[in-house]
Design an enzyme around this catalytic site. Structure first.
Site: not given
Length: 650
Positions: A67, A162, A208, A476, A478, A568
């Protein structure tokens, strides 16, 4: 639109057959894969995916499938098509492409689900399944997507309800609210043209009422015309085998494929647990926690855990194939398949790919794409990896994940305010989150819309400065301190294998007012080129001094016997995609807690409409960070009294 496409025409067929040229006999080679060297017209809709599965099961040959999700940038789309070639070399029975409602999935864009799936079929020769959801779509729009899919040669659909775009499902007038209705619609409008797959949940769907009720819903989808089932991921083989037994006991007889998700990193596992509402077994967390800062060790464990679980499934004799959630990555999945003996590369001539018009045209739309990318990008804020990586976007694009905060509405209101009085009320929420102090109602703020987890330990190194700026409206979401050669085993900032050294540039990402941004732009002139900045509002007003759009590495590490690792980066292109999500969270997670037109809701909407999202990078990592001085200079400029008017001005 449906009637504009003739039934049975315009599709592409896998041309794999037995050596005698027979088209559908028991003597046909059971080693067929999704590959086809030449696309041929499939007017009679022969050689269906469900028939391929049946032949594999009859012969006892096991298979795997993969996938992928559509990348968010054109450069990422080009690289994903290249990845199709590499991962298609192992002989998957099929691939599937997810449907992301926020990404214009049915359009002709290079990055749409429709075009990625079409390219996989028509240019890569891969049997492909296109996901289709009910979310925010009318019957007519869905029929149009299906007609287009058929016209493009797509023969298989995964029918899904979805996840809601916001926090709660909103009924679409003239649309569908359940996957079973979508299955019925496909069969009604397109008869038996499409093979249909549906999703199953080994521990029950989170919405459910009970596990048994969810099994009944699955049976209804199969009875409505679904041909096979792919399940949500799980961590124990016996979880799937019990689910399989329960499905058979409820009269569900079609193939049921287990969804396999190799653990690839500590942060991605944490986010996975948040999004999917699954619990990680204790025996896994006991192994993961001590090595959480060593990505290589976690990935190796994830491969081992997936291999052992898959062996149990395959050895049961009841699992004919395995379906892998790749996250558009290749290393872990390919290694699992090799260890299981399922990865069998076939020599074949190179395939020339033409994504839409030409690869060159697609590449020209994104500057500075990398030819080789690390597999270990962190997915937080603007730290979302290089935009040309096909894995850019990661977990947020997966249809099986249940996108809600872990906290209830009541808990969120206690943390973020039953009633907001002004913008300063919002500043206080951010400040309480940073400091850990209770808010005015006596409740601790344990999360924000942009971070559903506790603060990272390294944030403590910045707490005093973060508290000061948040109190004044620099909100802030991050941050990281500068690090110059700390040991990789450092308990706060260390990561990776032992014996290495890690480095970081100081980074700050925040929301702030347009007035603050005007002052900040003036201040930043004296800090260039040391400080890179990027500022954008919800309307797309965009200001940056990273004009070449190149990714900027902000974390890297050096380890014995290895290349430099760069987990990063801050990428100007991916920052613009993150912008849409970051601003949407103000409304979807926070504003919608309050009544329409209420003062609290209007305050959040005002911030959403008028504030900017800003990131700052201090490139001189060996020196003390200058970012706090930048913010201080901004406040000093704002606080300065206006200059007196001169005689000439008067």
């Amino acid at each position: 639109m449906v009637n504009q496409v003739q039934r049975g025409g315009g599709s592409w067929q896998s041309c794999k057959s037995d050596s005698s040229g027979a088209s559908n006999s028991g003597g046909e080679s059971s080693k067929e894969s999704s590959r086809c060297s030449t696309p041929v017209l499939d007017a009679d809709r022969l050689d269906r995916l469900r028939d391929k599965m049946r032949r594999r099961m009859e012969s006892g040959d096991r298979w795997f499938s993969l996938e992928f999700f559509p990348p968010r940038t054109a450069g990422g789309a080009v690289n994903l098509i290249s990845r199709f070639d590499r991962m298609g070399a192992g002989g998957p029975l099929f691939i599937d492409v997810t449907w992301h409602p926020a990404g214009d999935p049915g359009s002709d864009k290079e990055t749409s689900s429709m075009m990625i799936a079409s390219t996989a079929v028509n240019y890569c020769g891969l049997e492909s399944i296109l996901h289709l959801t009910c979310c925010n779509q009318t019957k007519e729009k869905i029929s149009g997507h299906l007609a287009k899919a058929k016209h493009l040669g797509l023969k298989n659909i995964m029918a899904l309800r979805g996840d809601p775009i916001g926090s709660d499902w909103e009924e679409e007038e003239g649309g569908f609210n359940y996957a079973v209705d979508l299955v019925k619609h496909i069969r009604s409008e397109f008869d038996d043209y499409f093979d249909i797959c549906v999703a199953g949940y080994p521990t029950g769907h989170p919405e459910a009422q009970s596990y048994d009720e969810d099994l009944q819903h699955l049976k209804e989808k199969v009875d409505a015309g679904a041909d096979f089932v792919i399940t949500q991921l799980f961590f124990r083989a016996d979880t799937f085998l019990k689910f399989l037994d329960d499905c058979r006991a409820n009269g569900i007889t079609c193939p049921i494929l287990p969804g396999i998700f190799p653990i690839q990193g500590y942060q991605s596992l944490r986010q996975l647990v948040k999004l999917s509402k699954l619990e990680v077994p204790e025996e896994i967390t006991k192994v993961i926690e001590p090595i959480k800062d060593n990505d290589a060790a976690i990935r190796n464990y994830g491969i081992h855990q997936a291999v052992e679980m898959c062996r149990v499934l395959l050895d049961s004799g009841r699992v004919p194939g395995l379906h892998f959630y790749t996250l558009n990555r290749e290393v872990a999945t390919m290694e699992v398949l090799r260890q299981l003996g399922l990865w069998i590369e076939d020599p074949r001539s190179d395939i020339v790919y033409h994504l839409l018009h030409t690869e060159a045209k697609v590449r020209s739309t994104v500057a500075g794409s990398y030819s080789k990318m690390t597999e270990q990008f962190v997915v937080t804020g603007a730290f979302r990896g290089n935009s040309s990586s096909p894995a850019f976007g990661e977990l947020n694009d997966y249809y099986l994940f249940y996108l809600k905060s872990k906290s209830s509405k009541d808990a969120l209101l206690q943390m973020w305010g039953e009633e907001l009085m002004n913008e300063e009320s919002v500043y206080e929420v951010f400040t309480c989150y940073i400091t850990g102090q209770p808010n005015r109602s006596g409740h601790k703020v344990m999360c924000l819309p942009w971070n559903d987890e506790p603060l990272a330990p390294e944030t403590n190194l910045l707490n005093d400065e973060l508290e000061k700026v948040n109190r004044r409206g620099v909100l802030t979401i991050n941050s990281q301190p500068n690090i110059n050669g700390k040991p990789s085993t450092d308990p706060v900032v260390g990561w990776g294998p032992a014996g290495g050294y890690v480095f970081q540039k100081a980074y700050l990402e925040f929301f702030t007012s347009s007035e603050n941004v005007d002052a900040l732009l003036q201040v930043l002139k004296k800090y260039e080129p040391r400080v890179n900045y990027h500022m954008v509002n919800v309307h797309g007003r965009n200001m940056t001094n990273a004009t070449d759009l190149q990714p900027n590495a902000v974390t890297w590490g050096i380890f014995p016997g290895r290349e430099i690792l760069q987990p990063t980066v801050v990428d100007p292109v991916s920052f613009m995609y993150w912008k849409d999500e970051a601003f949407a969270l103000w409304i979807e997670q926070w504003a919608k807690l309050y009544e329409d037109e209420s003062p609290s809701r209007m305050i959040i909407k005002y911030i959403h409409d008028n504030y900017f999202l800003v990131n700052l990078v201090d490139n001189d990592f060996p020196l003390e960070s200058c970012l706090w001085q930048v913010i201080s200079d901004m406040f000093e400029l704002l606080d300065a009294p206006p200059e007196p008017l001169t005689d000439r001005a008067v």
